[in-house]
Design an enzyme around this catalytic site. Sequence first.
Site, short mmCIF file in Angstrom:
data_model
loop_
_atom_site.label_atom_id
_atom_site.label_comp_id
_atom_site.label_asym_id
_atom_site.label_seq_id
_atom_site.Cartn_x
_atom_site.Cartn_y
_atom_site.Cartn_z
N HIS A 44 -3.44 -31.29 -1.61
CA HIS A 44 -4.73 -31.33 -0.95
C HIS A 44 -5.45 -32.58 -1.46
CE1 HIS A 44 -3.88 -27.19 0.01
NE2 HIS A 44 -5.09 -26.95 0.51
N GLU A 95 -10.33 -33.68 1.16
CA GLU A 95 -11.04 -32.58 1.85
C GLU A 95 -12.52 -32.75 1.48
OE1 GLU A 95 -10.11 -28.68 0.31
OE2 GLU A 95 -11.02 -27.62 2.02
N1 HPA Z 1 -8.82 -26.27 -0.39
C1 HPA Z 1 -8.46 -26.20 -1.67
N2 HPA Z 1 -7.93 -25.11 -2.21
C2 HPA Z 1 -7.73 -24.05 -1.44
C3 HPA Z 1 -8.06 -24.07 -0.11
C4 HPA Z 1 -8.63 -25.24 0.45
O1 HPA Z 1 -8.97 -25.36 1.64
N3 HPA Z 1 -7.74 -22.84 0.37
C5 HPA Z 1 -7.20 -22.13 -0.63
N4 HPA Z 1 -7.19 -22.87 -1.75
ZN ZN Z 2 -5.71 -25.53 1.95
#
Ligand code: HPA
Ligand code: ZN
Length: 344
Positions: free
Chosen positions: A196, A199
């Site tokens: 990730h 975001e």
């Molecule tokens: N972002 C980061 N961590 C997470 C997310 C997300 O969207 N969903 C579950 N853990």
């Molecule tokens: Zn996620």
Amino acid sequence: MSTQEFIRNIPKAELHLHLEGTLEPELMFEFASRNNVPIPYRSVEELRQAYRFSDLHSFLKIYYQATAVLLREQDFYDLTWAYLSKIYSQKVRHAEVFFDPQAHTSRGISFETVISGIHRALSDGKEILNISSRLIMCFLRHLPAEAAMETLQQALPFKEWICAVGLDSDELGNPPEKFGTVFDEARKEGFLTVAHAGEEGPPAFIRQAVERLRVKRIDHGVRCMEDVQLVEELRAKQIPLTVCPLSNVKLRVFRDITAHIIKQMMDASLCVTVNSDDPAYFGGYIAENYMAVQQAFHLSESDIYTLAKNSFHASFLSKEEKQAYLSELDRFVSSHALIENVVA
Ligand code: HPA
Ligand code: ZN
């Protein structure tokens, strides 16, 4: 066939999905009751009322709290099976799903209990529903890198069941480079990598994930659009971005769906995919995510086709498996065009 039906029926892959984020309130109450775990809500309605988030952090608090009802192998099986049954009706043909072992081992549940239940459901998913899958183990980035390394060691006996490692949880203050050594070790053990990034975190985190963690995909990545040079690199290398539109609205990355940047990402020729992230919390599974974007930006059927095609291209399937799904997708689209022409 309406656009809605076209979206529901087009063969697609889901590449950004947290199994713990598929825990619907009804199922949470069922697990709580059969495992004798108290939950601080009196009803499904009251629980749903609590699903108002101001950012990623406020969501994660509830998300981790909710995992308390998951105790036995059968719970992990039932959770995974419920998700597979749901996506079966939305024509997801292949799913690459995340799990957060540390959210469970920290509560005294063994790694083996968690992964055995998930793996058994994924196997049944292939056998009974003909949905193929891959499992991705995420490290919680708010915890120390040493804890991630320990989790990696716990995973090694189950290596055959895990395709890649990922990075999730609180992004701000936890840059990808914090996990450089862990990801080096994971790659040495043969795992693919994803993370990730971008975001809530800055474009620099996306660059770190690509350069330091050598990720094959970026999860979310929407903030790449703030850096022209980065966009060019992601485009040139066709590094896929697993975008989760309804998640971004619920966690207030964007004011509303019309303010989402996904259409600009598509127009920039990035390899964009649409996914649901934590559907039990964010108001929709994959088809609802496609629908929201289609409506907000008046996407054509050809745009939807591109998104579905990207989802298979961006997957960790073998070349042959990808080809088989892409042919199935093309057959669907041509027969759809044929029907539309006959009707017209
Ligand atoms: N972002 C980061 N961590 C997470 C997310 C997300 O969207 N969903 C579950 N853990
Ligand atoms: Zn996620």
